[in-house]
Scaffold this motif. Structure first.
Motif, mmCIF file in Angstrom:
data_model
loop_
_atom_site.group_PDB
_atom_site.id
_atom_site.type_symbol
_atom_site.label_atom_id
_atom_site.label_comp_id
_atom_site.label_asym_id
_atom_site.label_seq_id
_atom_site.Cartn_x
_atom_site.Cartn_y
_atom_site.Cartn_z
ATOM 1 N N VAL A 38 0.819 -1.313 0.002
ATOM 2 C CA VAL A 38 -0.049 0.184 0.050
ATOM 3 C C VAL A 38 0.857 1.119 -0.086
ATOM 4 O O VAL A 38 0.916 2.080 0.908
ATOM 5 N N GLY A 81 2.576 6.208 11.320
ATOM 6 C CA GLY A 81 1.846 5.429 10.030
ATOM 7 C C GLY A 81 0.828 4.706 10.792
ATOM 8 O O GLY A 81 0.417 5.008 11.802
ATOM 9 N N GLY A 82 0.369 3.751 9.883
ATOM 10 C CA GLY A 82 -0.921 3.066 10.280
ATOM 11 C C GLY A 82 -0.821 2.242 11.847
ATOM 12 O O GLY A 82 -1.645 2.182 12.683
ATOM 13 N N SER A 83 0.508 1.665 11.961
ATOM 14 C CA SER A 83 0.948 0.889 13.234
ATOM 15 C C SER A 83 0.668 1.644 14.475
ATOM 16 O O SER A 83 0.155 1.207 15.268
ATOM 17 N N ASN A 143 -3.156 2.738 14.890
ATOM 18 C CA ASN A 143 -3.963 1.780 15.642
ATOM 19 C C ASN A 143 -3.509 1.555 17.036
ATOM 20 O O ASN A 143 -4.364 1.256 17.842
ATOM 21 N N HIS A 197 -5.201 -6.330 9.739
ATOM 22 C CA HIS A 197 -4.065 -6.164 9.481
ATOM 23 C C HIS A 197 -3.064 -6.820 10.714
ATOM 24 O O HIS A 197 -3.669 -6.372 12.116
ATOM 25 N N CYS A 237 -0.730 -5.469 12.444
ATOM 26 C CA CYS A 237 -0.395 -4.522 13.334
ATOM 27 C C CYS A 237 -1.443 -4.562 14.453
ATOM 28 O O CYS A 237 -1.286 -3.789 15.728
ATOM 29 N N GLY A 254 -11.237 -1.146 4.532
ATOM 30 C CA GLY A 254 -10.349 -1.288 3.471
ATOM 31 C C GLY A 254 -9.057 -2.368 4.033
ATOM 32 O O GLY A 254 -7.877 -1.800 4.642
ATOM 33 N N VAL A 306 -5.973 -4.833 4.169
ATOM 34 C CA VAL A 306 -4.814 -4.788 3.308
ATOM 35 C C VAL A 306 -4.767 -5.762 2.253
ATOM 36 O O VAL A 306 -4.204 -5.788 1.300
ATOM 37 N N ASP A 363 -9.837 0.461 11.523
ATOM 38 C CA ASP A 363 -8.625 0.363 10.831
ATOM 39 C C ASP A 363 -8.692 0.939 9.471
ATOM 40 O O ASP A 363 -8.819 0.010 8.544
ATOM 41 N N ALA A 388 -6.430 2.823 7.784
ATOM 42 C CA ALA A 388 -5.030 3.078 7.412
ATOM 43 C C ALA A 388 -5.083 3.405 5.994
ATOM 44 O O ALA A 388 -4.626 4.155 5.239
ATOM 45 N N TYR A 389 -5.517 1.974 5.025
ATOM 46 C CA TYR A 389 -5.518 2.356 3.860
ATOM 47 C C TYR A 389 -6.842 2.956 3.150
ATOM 48 O O TYR A 389 -6.720 3.810 2.302
ATOM 49 N N ASP A 405 -4.097 6.627 7.082
ATOM 50 C CA ASP A 405 -2.812 6.949 6.714
ATOM 51 C C ASP A 405 -2.632 7.856 5.540
ATOM 52 O O ASP A 405 -2.728 7.375 4.369
ATOM 53 N N HIS A 424 -0.208 8.900 4.102
ATOM 54 C CA HIS A 424 1.086 8.345 3.265
ATOM 55 C C HIS A 424 0.853 7.015 2.303
ATOM 56 O O HIS A 424 1.676 6.548 1.751
ATOM 57 N N LYS A 425 -0.878 6.916 2.589
ATOM 58 C CA LYS A 425 -1.246 5.681 1.678
ATOM 59 C C LYS A 425 -1.852 6.507 0.427
ATOM 60 O O LYS A 425 -1.241 6.767 -0.427
HETATM 61 C C1 LIG Z 1 -5.218 -1.847 6.638
HETATM 62 C C2 LIG Z 1 -3.924 -1.482 7.092
HETATM 63 N N1 LIG Z 1 -3.622 -1.166 8.387
HETATM 64 C C3 LIG Z 1 -2.378 -0.858 8.876
HETATM 65 C C4 LIG Z 1 -1.475 -0.763 8.105
HETATM 66 C C5 LIG Z 1 0.107 -0.505 8.811
HETATM 67 O O1 LIG Z 1 0.213 1.001 8.428
HETATM 68 P P1 LIG Z 1 1.805 1.337 8.557
HETATM 69 O O2 LIG Z 1 2.611 0.415 7.406
HETATM 70 O O3 LIG Z 1 1.684 2.865 7.945
HETATM 71 O O4 LIG Z 1 2.366 1.165 9.642
HETATM 72 C C6 LIG Z 1 -1.337 -0.910 6.793
HETATM 73 C C7 LIG Z 1 -0.285 -0.896 6.218
HETATM 74 O O5 LIG Z 1 -0.400 -1.331 4.889
HETATM 75 C C8 LIG Z 1 -2.731 -1.408 6.166
HETATM 76 O O6 LIG Z 1 -2.935 -1.692 4.968
#
Ligand SMILES: Cc1ncc(COP(=O)(O)O)c(C=O)c1O
Length: 489
Positions: A87, A145-147, A150, A190, A192, A245, A247, A272, A274-275, A301, A303-304
């Motif tokens: 992503v 980021g997403g991690s 979350n 995900h 994370c 959404g 991953v 979540d 993130a995407y 995110d 950055h996605k």
């Molecule tokens: C749905 C989802 N959640 C969480 C994450 C983790 O995000 P990051 O890689 O920015 O920490 C991703 C990363 O691809 C993701 O697609």
């Protein structure tokens, strides 16, 4: 007389800066003509890995020259319009410039009464407005980021659960005998989420994997029984971590129905996104996100999908006060008072884990302004349409088999000529080789996921410049590579 490093005299800085703008402009413009990715040769790796730090400093011009020969040509590939991996989008050009400006100002965005803080507040509010998240009483902040986003959302969920049960997770930790906390995520959630549970001391077992339906969305009908069974076993369900959404396939869990369960069961709803959360910025996709506005927290995110240069994630929390209670710890040396001296709004560092925080907000603030609301919607719509186009090409190709519906901008499929249909093990091995050959070959780039136990090629459209010709080139690369590997055996 020249100034000692790291100082750079202004005229030399200007000359160097202009040269770098030329370098970057040519690099970005030249990307489509280059291979998407090229594995590094042993000597190229070694020169970076083993290089010694000189005793004397080097000249900035020599350092830039070294960068342009040893680093720049070996990019990850996500700047290329035929990159469909993971992503990872391409950087929005204005975001590239913003990072330069942010570094020049280099504030710590922990807090205080300076412009960067208000830029981040505004950018967060814009994200909330774009996806229809409440702005009143809520709070959000940018993360790596997403991690991290979350993790922060789930930490707030744990804080509320402990509050409701009359104890303090911040004071006690999880050291005393209390009913183990458990949370629910779909089997497509995900990794994370599990990492966050591990980091919070809950353990991986605390994450209950809820089965998915045929569209890889959480099967909500399974949720109440799972919660009841855990309660009967003496556990403490506290949260559902839904996906907007996934991953793997871009599936959006039935958020409204999950929100109903959370309301009935007194659980925190974390989403979540993130995407995928930014898909809600588009009117024709918004119905799929019904219930998102009921979430207690959302990870999203920039950055996605927005292409804000990495790193830029965000967490949004409905109850801003609770988020502050989850993280606020202000030592004497950092105390300020509103409107006195450096004091301004409550500090961002009271809402998350970082104390010193970078000026990530600038690249988001600029990218969002460059796009405007219509631009965000158009970008999402274009990528969704390109994913549909790719799915159409896959469906029309005799040797390709689609493995999941298109929900947002991800297409999952495999090379499956008629004579191998049903031979899943052989197809798994063949498709893994197809992916690796394509990755190393440079014509396009895609990655993988596992769906119902099968190896799937996975293409995620996120580049602002990708065209129908690019997705057709991907299909061509997969069918040619698959056919060649089949013959080679
Ligand atoms: C749905 C989802 N959640 C969480 C994450 C983790 O995000 P990051 O890689 O920015 O920490 C991703 C990363 O691809 C993701 O697609």
């Amino acid at each position: 007389m020249t100034t000692p490093p790291p100082a750079l005299d202004p005229e030399r800085f200007r000359r160097l800066g202009h040269a770098l703008v030329d370098l970057v402009t040519d690099y970005l413009a030249g990307l489509p003509a280059r291979p998407v990715f090229r594995p590094m040769r042993p000597a190229e790796r070694a020169t970076l890995l083993q290089e010694a730090l000189g005793e004397a400093g080097a000249s900035p011009e020599a350092i830039v020259e070294r960068f342009s020969t040893a680093v720049l040509p070996h990019a990850m590939g996500n700047g290329h319009p035929r990159f469909f991996g993971w992503v990872n989008s391409a950087p929005a050009p204005i975001g590239v410039l913003a990072d330069f400006l942010a570094a020049a100002m280099d504030p710590s965005c922990a807090g205080g009464d300076h412009a960067a803080i208000y830029v981040e507040r505004a950018a967060i509010r814009w994200l909330m407005e774009l996806i229809g998240f409440p702005t009143d009483g809520s709070m959000g902040l940018l993360t790596s980021g997403g991690s991290e986003a979350n993790l922060l959302g789930l930490a707030a969920a744990r804080q509320r659960a402990a509050d409701r049960d009359g104890w303090s997770v911040r004071r006690e930790g999880l050291q005393r005998a209390r009913p183990p906390l458990v949370l629910y995520a779909s089997e497509q959630g995900h990794s994370c989420i599990q990492k966050a549970a591990e980091l919070m001391g809950l353990g991986a077992e605390a994450v209950r994997g809820v089965p998915v339906d045929a569209r890889f969305r959480m099967d909500v009908s399974r949720l109440p029984a799972a919660i009841a069974a855990d309660r009967a076993a003496g556990l403490r369900p506290f949260c559902v971590a839904a996906s907007a959404g996934t991953v793997g396939t871009g599936a959006i869990d039935p958020l409204d129905a999950i929100a109903d369960v959370c309301a009935a069961e007194g659980l925190w709803l974390h989403v979540d996104g993130a995407y995928g959360a930014l898909g809600a910025a588009r009117a024709d996709l918004r119905p799929r996100y019904t219930g998102l506005a009921r979430a207690d927290s959302v990870a999203l995110d920039p950055h996605k999908w927005l292409g804000v240069p990495i790193e830029c994630g965000a967490v949004l929390v409905r109850d801003g006060r609770l988020l502050r209670e989850t993280f606020s710890l202000v030592p004497a040396y950092l105390r300020t008072e509103p409107d006195r001296g450096f004091g301004g709004l409550p500090w961002f560092s009271e809402y998350g884990v970082q104390q010193t925080r970078g000026f990530r907000a600038l690249k988001l603030w600029m990218t969002l302004q460059h796009l405007g609301r219509a631009g965000v919607s158009e970008l999402v719509g274009r990528h969704a349409a390109l994913a549909e186009c790719l799915a159409g090409l896959v469906d029309a190709a005799a040797d390709l088999e689609r493995l999941a519906p298109v929900e947002l901008s991800i297409v999952c499929f495999r090379y499956a000529p008629a004579r191998l249909r049903g031979a899943d093990e052989r197809l798994d091995a063949l498709n893994k080789r197809v992916m690796e050959e394509i990755q190393a070959g440079g014509a396009a780039f895609l990655t993988q996921t596992t769906l119902a136990g099968r190896f799937a090629l996975r293409a995620c459209v996120l580049h602002y410049a990708t065209t129908e010709a690019d997705v057709a080139a991907l299909v061509d690369a997969v069918t040619r590579t698959g056919a060649r590997l089949l013959v080679e055996g």
